[in-house]
Design a protein around this motif. Structure first.
Motif, short mmCIF file in Angstrom:
data_model
loop_
_atom_site.label_atom_id
_atom_site.label_comp_id
_atom_site.label_asym_id
_atom_site.label_seq_id
_atom_site.Cartn_x
_atom_site.Cartn_y
_atom_site.Cartn_z
N LEU A 13 0.85 -1.19 0.00
CA LEU A 13 0.00 0.00 0.00
C LEU A 13 0.89 1.23 0.00
CD1 LEU A 13 -2.71 1.50 0.24
CD2 LEU A 13 -2.53 1.21 2.74
N LEU A 14 0.68 2.12 -0.97
CA LEU A 14 1.39 3.39 -1.06
C LEU A 14 0.41 4.51 -0.77
CD1 LEU A 14 3.85 5.16 -1.85
CD2 LEU A 14 3.07 4.98 -4.24
N VAL A 15 0.74 5.33 0.22
CA VAL A 15 -0.12 6.47 0.58
C VAL A 15 0.71 7.73 0.34
CG1 VAL A 15 -1.65 7.46 2.31
CG2 VAL A 15 -1.10 5.02 2.40
N GLU A 16 0.41 8.41 -0.76
CA GLU A 16 1.23 9.56 -1.20
C GLU A 16 0.35 10.51 -2.01
OE1 GLU A 16 3.42 12.27 -1.68
OE2 GLU A 16 4.77 10.66 -0.96
N ASN A 17 0.32 11.79 -1.65
CA ASN A 17 -0.54 12.74 -2.35
C ASN A 17 0.19 13.50 -3.46
OD1 ASN A 17 0.85 14.17 -0.15
ND2 ASN A 17 -0.32 15.95 -0.84
N ASP A 18 1.52 13.44 -3.50
CA ASP A 18 2.26 14.08 -4.58
C ASP A 18 2.22 13.17 -5.81
OD1 ASP A 18 4.61 14.64 -6.31
OD2 ASP A 18 5.06 16.17 -4.81
N SER A 19 1.58 13.65 -6.88
CA SER A 19 1.35 12.80 -8.05
C SER A 19 2.65 12.34 -8.68
CB SER A 19 0.51 13.54 -9.08
OG SER A 19 -0.78 13.81 -8.57
N ASP A 20 3.64 13.22 -8.77
CA ASP A 20 4.91 12.85 -9.41
C ASP A 20 5.62 11.75 -8.62
OD1 ASP A 20 4.50 14.66 -11.45
OD2 ASP A 20 5.64 16.27 -10.47
N ILE A 21 5.67 11.93 -7.29
CA ILE A 21 6.33 10.91 -6.45
C ILE A 21 5.54 9.61 -6.48
CG2 ILE A 21 6.96 10.32 -4.08
CD1 ILE A 21 7.55 13.25 -3.58
N ALA A 22 4.22 9.72 -6.39
CA ALA A 22 3.39 8.51 -6.39
C ALA A 22 3.57 7.73 -7.69
CB ALA A 22 1.93 8.89 -6.21
N ARG A 35 2.41 -5.89 -5.91
CA ARG A 35 1.06 -5.52 -6.31
C ARG A 35 0.67 -4.32 -5.46
NH1 ARG A 35 1.23 -10.73 -5.12
NH2 ARG A 35 -0.11 -10.50 -3.29
N ILE A 36 0.44 -3.19 -6.10
CA ILE A 36 0.36 -1.92 -5.38
C ILE A 36 -1.04 -1.34 -5.43
CG2 ILE A 36 1.25 0.45 -5.26
CD1 ILE A 36 3.82 -0.60 -6.51
N ASP A 37 -1.52 -0.92 -4.26
CA ASP A 37 -2.70 -0.08 -4.16
C ASP A 37 -2.23 1.32 -3.78
OD1 ASP A 37 -4.48 -2.10 -4.74
OD2 ASP A 37 -4.76 -2.67 -2.65
N LEU A 38 -2.82 2.34 -4.40
CA LEU A 38 -2.40 3.72 -4.15
C LEU A 38 -3.53 4.50 -3.50
CD1 LEU A 38 -0.50 6.17 -4.52
CD2 LEU A 38 -1.47 6.42 -6.83
N ALA A 39 -3.22 5.18 -2.42
CA ALA A 39 -4.15 6.11 -1.77
C ALA A 39 -3.51 7.48 -1.78
CB ALA A 39 -4.46 5.66 -0.34
N ARG A 40 -4.30 8.51 -2.08
CA ARG A 40 -3.73 9.85 -2.20
C ARG A 40 -4.05 10.74 -1.00
NH1 ARG A 40 -1.46 10.52 -7.11
NH2 ARG A 40 -2.07 9.05 -8.76
N ASP A 41 -4.66 10.17 0.02
CA ASP A 41 -4.87 10.92 1.27
C ASP A 41 -4.92 9.93 2.43
OD1 ASP A 41 -7.83 10.26 1.99
OD2 ASP A 41 -7.97 10.94 -0.09
N GLY A 42 -4.77 10.45 3.64
CA GLY A 42 -4.70 9.58 4.81
C GLY A 42 -5.97 8.82 5.09
N GLN A 43 -7.12 9.43 4.81
CA GLN A 43 -8.39 8.76 5.08
C GLN A 43 -8.56 7.52 4.20
OE1 GLN A 43 -10.59 9.88 7.58
NE2 GLN A 43 -11.42 7.83 7.25
N ARG A 44 -8.22 7.67 2.93
CA ARG A 44 -8.30 6.53 2.01
C ARG A 44 -7.27 5.47 2.40
NH1 ARG A 44 -11.30 3.15 -0.86
NH2 ARG A 44 -10.23 2.34 -2.70
N ARG A 61 4.79 11.43 5.31
CA ARG A 61 4.56 12.06 6.62
C ARG A 61 3.47 13.12 6.56
NH1 ARG A 61 3.40 14.43 10.55
NH2 ARG A 61 4.70 15.07 12.31
N ARG A 62 3.43 13.88 5.47
CA ARG A 62 2.45 14.96 5.31
C ARG A 62 1.38 14.53 4.33
NH1 ARG A 62 3.42 17.98 9.73
NH2 ARG A 62 5.62 18.57 9.88
N LEU A 63 0.19 14.30 4.83
CA LEU A 63 -0.92 13.84 4.00
C LEU A 63 -2.16 14.67 4.28
CD1 LEU A 63 -0.57 9.99 4.49
CD2 LEU A 63 -0.12 11.23 2.36
N PRO A 64 -3.01 14.89 3.28
CA PRO A 64 -4.31 15.50 3.56
C PRO A 64 -5.24 14.50 4.23
CG PRO A 64 -4.12 14.93 1.23
CD PRO A 64 -2.78 14.66 1.85
N GLY A 65 -6.18 15.00 4.97
CA GLY A 65 -7.16 14.14 5.64
C GLY A 65 -6.67 13.67 6.98
#
Length: 226
Positions: A13-22, A35-44, A61-65
């Motif tokens: 599981l990758l939790v990253e809101n920066d699109s380029d890094i993600a 096999r990767i699942d991507l979440a772009r905020d902490g709640q997801r 470390r820094r995520l929305p939500g």
């Protein structure tokens, strides 16, 4: 050991809101077979981590939500056993200590080398949580996937999520004496009554025997034996 290293990578599981890094990390780690699942905020990220089994979670470390540090704390409080790599922008040692104390297994500072990140993820993957991984508690074992304790006589005792989170923390740091304040913050939340730690130690002793948690007078609690 060679058989373990030869096993294919698992779910990540990758939790990253920066699109380029993600996008870069998805490409990089997918090429390694994860096999990767991507979440772009902490709640997801929290939702996915609680409903799917992951071998490794990589989160910013820094995520929305929900902030990344808070997300780690919530996952450990709910007995999520996946290995966690926390990525932060601050090189301050105190920040890294906070991340590890919150329950992360590793902490990587931005900007990071991609080869180093891959190596750290591989290292965490080798310490996989599966049915064969058990933490010893004296002559017994804590089963990290079943959330059970296997007693020396062969019986298995199921634990609640909070009982498991508490004994897991104690068992994975067997030489550490934990004071009540940090235990309460990491397992139950800082807003809970100070007495909640003593209450759950009582529950564990009632289920598993009085020796499973040792009281170090004036200091706190330490894992005991079964």
């Amino acid at each position: 050991m060679d058989d373990l290293l030869d096993e294919p990578p698992g779910q990540l599981l990758l939790v990253e809101n920066d699109s380029d890094i993600a996008d870069a990390l998805v490409t990089l780690l997918s090429a390694d077979g994860y096999r990767i699942d991507l979440a772009r905020d902490g709640q997801r990220g929290l939702h996915l981590a609680l409903h799917d089994r992951y071998q490794v979670i990589v989160l910013d470390r820094r995520l929305p939500g929900i902030d990344g540090m808070d997300l780690v704390i919530r996952l450990r409080r709910r007995a999520v056993a996946a290995r966690v790599l926390l990525i932060g922008a601050l090189a301050d040692p105190a920040e890294r200590v906070r991340g590890l104390d919150a329950g992360a297994d590793d902490y990587l500072v931005k900007p990071f080398d991609l080869a180093e990140l891959r190596a750290r993820v591989r290292a965490l993957s080798r310490r996989r949580f599966d049915a064969a991984e058990l933490i010893p508690i004296g002559a017994g074992r804590l089963d990290l996937t079943q959330r059970r304790v296997r007693l020396p006589d062969g019986r298995q005792v199921a634990l609640s999520a909070r009982e498991f989170a508490l004994i897991r923390l104690l068992a994975t740091q067997p030489t550490t004496v934990h004071s009540r304040g940090p235990l309460r913050r990491r397992v139950f939340g800082a807003d809970r009554s100070p007495a909640i730690v003593d209450t759950y130690v009582h529950y564990l002793r009632r289920k598993l025997g009085g020796g499973v948690v040792r009281t170090v007078h004036g200091l706190g609690y330490q894992i005991g034996t079964l």
